[in-house]
Design an enzyme around this catalytic site. Structure first.
Site, mmCIF file in Angstrom:
data_model
loop_
_atom_site.group_PDB
_atom_site.id
_atom_site.type_symbol
_atom_site.label_atom_id
_atom_site.label_comp_id
_atom_site.label_asym_id
_atom_site.label_seq_id
_atom_site.Cartn_x
_atom_site.Cartn_y
_atom_site.Cartn_z
ATOM 1 N N ARG A 16 -11.157 8.034 14.110
ATOM 2 C CA ARG A 16 -10.942 7.570 12.360
ATOM 3 C C ARG A 16 -12.581 7.025 11.974
ATOM 4 O O ARG A 16 -13.020 6.345 11.263
ATOM 5 C CB ARG A 16 -9.736 6.330 12.021
ATOM 6 C CG ARG A 16 -8.343 7.539 11.871
ATOM 7 C CD ARG A 16 -7.254 6.663 12.541
ATOM 8 N NE ARG A 16 -6.005 6.546 12.256
ATOM 9 C CZ ARG A 16 -4.802 6.206 12.427
ATOM 10 N NH1 ARG A 16 -5.141 4.558 13.110
ATOM 11 N NH2 ARG A 16 -3.602 6.100 11.752
ATOM 12 N N THR A 30 -5.927 1.984 12.433
ATOM 13 C CA THR A 30 -5.360 2.018 11.844
ATOM 14 C C THR A 30 -6.418 1.627 10.428
ATOM 15 O O THR A 30 -7.351 3.094 9.829
ATOM 16 C CB THR A 30 -4.468 1.787 11.239
ATOM 17 O OG1 THR A 30 -3.054 1.462 12.389
ATOM 18 C CG2 THR A 30 -3.764 1.709 9.716
ATOM 19 N N HIS A 73 -2.478 11.347 10.721
ATOM 20 C CA HIS A 73 -1.518 10.664 11.557
ATOM 21 C C HIS A 73 -1.764 11.068 13.278
ATOM 22 O O HIS A 73 -2.004 12.257 12.866
ATOM 23 C CB HIS A 73 -0.715 11.136 10.673
ATOM 24 C CG HIS A 73 0.942 10.900 11.322
ATOM 25 N ND1 HIS A 73 1.401 8.954 11.125
ATOM 26 C CD2 HIS A 73 1.826 11.798 12.410
ATOM 27 C CE1 HIS A 73 2.244 9.134 12.137
ATOM 28 N NE2 HIS A 73 2.683 10.266 11.923
ATOM 29 N N PHE A 120 0.929 -1.067 -0.009
ATOM 30 C CA PHE A 120 -0.108 0.136 -0.242
ATOM 31 C C PHE A 120 0.767 1.434 0.386
ATOM 32 O O PHE A 120 0.610 2.477 -0.054
ATOM 33 C CB PHE A 120 -1.127 -0.076 1.298
ATOM 34 C CG PHE A 120 -0.334 -0.217 2.277
ATOM 35 C CD1 PHE A 120 -0.044 0.689 3.151
ATOM 36 C CD2 PHE A 120 -0.270 -0.969 2.543
ATOM 37 C CE1 PHE A 120 0.772 1.288 4.324
ATOM 38 C CE2 PHE A 120 0.431 -1.469 5.024
ATOM 39 C CZ PHE A 120 0.907 -0.396 5.301
ATOM 40 N N ARG A 151 -3.123 9.125 20.058
ATOM 41 C CA ARG A 151 -3.024 7.562 19.323
ATOM 42 C C ARG A 151 -5.298 6.782 19.807
ATOM 43 O O ARG A 151 -5.208 6.316 19.308
ATOM 44 C CB ARG A 151 -2.507 6.341 19.791
ATOM 45 C CG ARG A 151 -1.248 7.033 19.292
ATOM 46 C CD ARG A 151 -1.178 6.198 17.787
ATOM 47 N NE ARG A 151 -1.169 5.235 17.065
ATOM 48 C CZ ARG A 151 -0.612 4.486 16.218
ATOM 49 N NH1 ARG A 151 -0.392 5.887 15.019
ATOM 50 N NH2 ARG A 151 -1.259 3.370 16.212
ATOM 51 N N GLU A 198 9.904 12.709 13.832
ATOM 52 C CA GLU A 198 8.781 13.486 13.262
ATOM 53 C C GLU A 198 8.263 14.267 13.674
ATOM 54 O O GLU A 198 8.372 15.807 12.511
ATOM 55 C CB GLU A 198 7.313 12.615 13.574
ATOM 56 C CG GLU A 198 7.501 11.347 12.854
ATOM 57 C CD GLU A 198 5.931 10.490 13.039
ATOM 58 O OE1 GLU A 198 4.918 11.072 14.471
ATOM 59 O OE2 GLU A 198 6.282 9.258 13.232
#
Ligand code: UDP
Ligand code: MG
Length: 141
Positions: free
Chosen positions: A104, A93, A117, A59, A87, A128
């Site tokens: 999500r 995910t 993200h 992906f 999170r 990050e």
């Protein structure tokens, strides 16, 4: 309980759908604080570096495409246990598996478009924040 900083991206598809305010409201409503926020057209090399650990996944090309097709919103979020809290607010995910009440689960439907993200560990958060915002006082304002 430690005050932490974590890194978030409201992904391009969610920005196009006008979800930025609602996503940020979830984080702020929980008591977390935004310490940096920017609308930015991401470049392919930056996204490829960000997701380098996923390079061999089938992906990966579609994921990178999805992150550069229009501007994203980048943020640094601060608060107690911010990394784990964000999170959990994001949810699993795969948006199909993400329960209602998670970001999500409420606004995602099909991978790779899962709205947000969020860094998954203190090491990822530090990496990050540095990768997207650069070095600076307090690792990113
Ligand atoms: N992704 C995908 N298909 C998959 C797994 C992941 O398109 O089967 C995308 C999805 O957008 C996800 C990103 O790749 O957010 C990074 O994957 P990771 O496993 O790091 O998930 P996350 O940390 O975002 O929950
Ligand atoms: Mg990840």
């Amino acid at each position: 309980m430690a005050v932490e900083r974590t890194f978030i991206i409201v992904k391009p598809e969610a920005v196009r759908r006008g979800l930025v305010g609602r996503v940020l409201a979830r984080l702020e409503g929980r008591g977390l604080r935004l310490v940096a926020l920017e609308v930015r057209q991401l470049t392919r090399p930056l996204v490829e570096e960000h997701y380098a650990h996923l390079k061999e996944k089938p992906f990966f090309p579609g994921l990178v495409d999805s992150m550069v097709e229009s501007p994203a919103v980048l943020g640094i979020v601060e608060g107690p246990d911010a990394i784990e809290v964000v999170r959990r607010l994001a949810g699993p995910t795969n948006p199909v598996e993400a329960p209602p009440g998670t970001i999500r689960g409420d606004w995602g439907l099909e991978l790779p478009h899962n709205v947000i993200h969020a860094s998954d560990s203190p090491a990822s958060a530090q990496r990050e924040i540095q990768l997207f915002f650069g070095p600076g006082p307090g690792a990113g304002r």
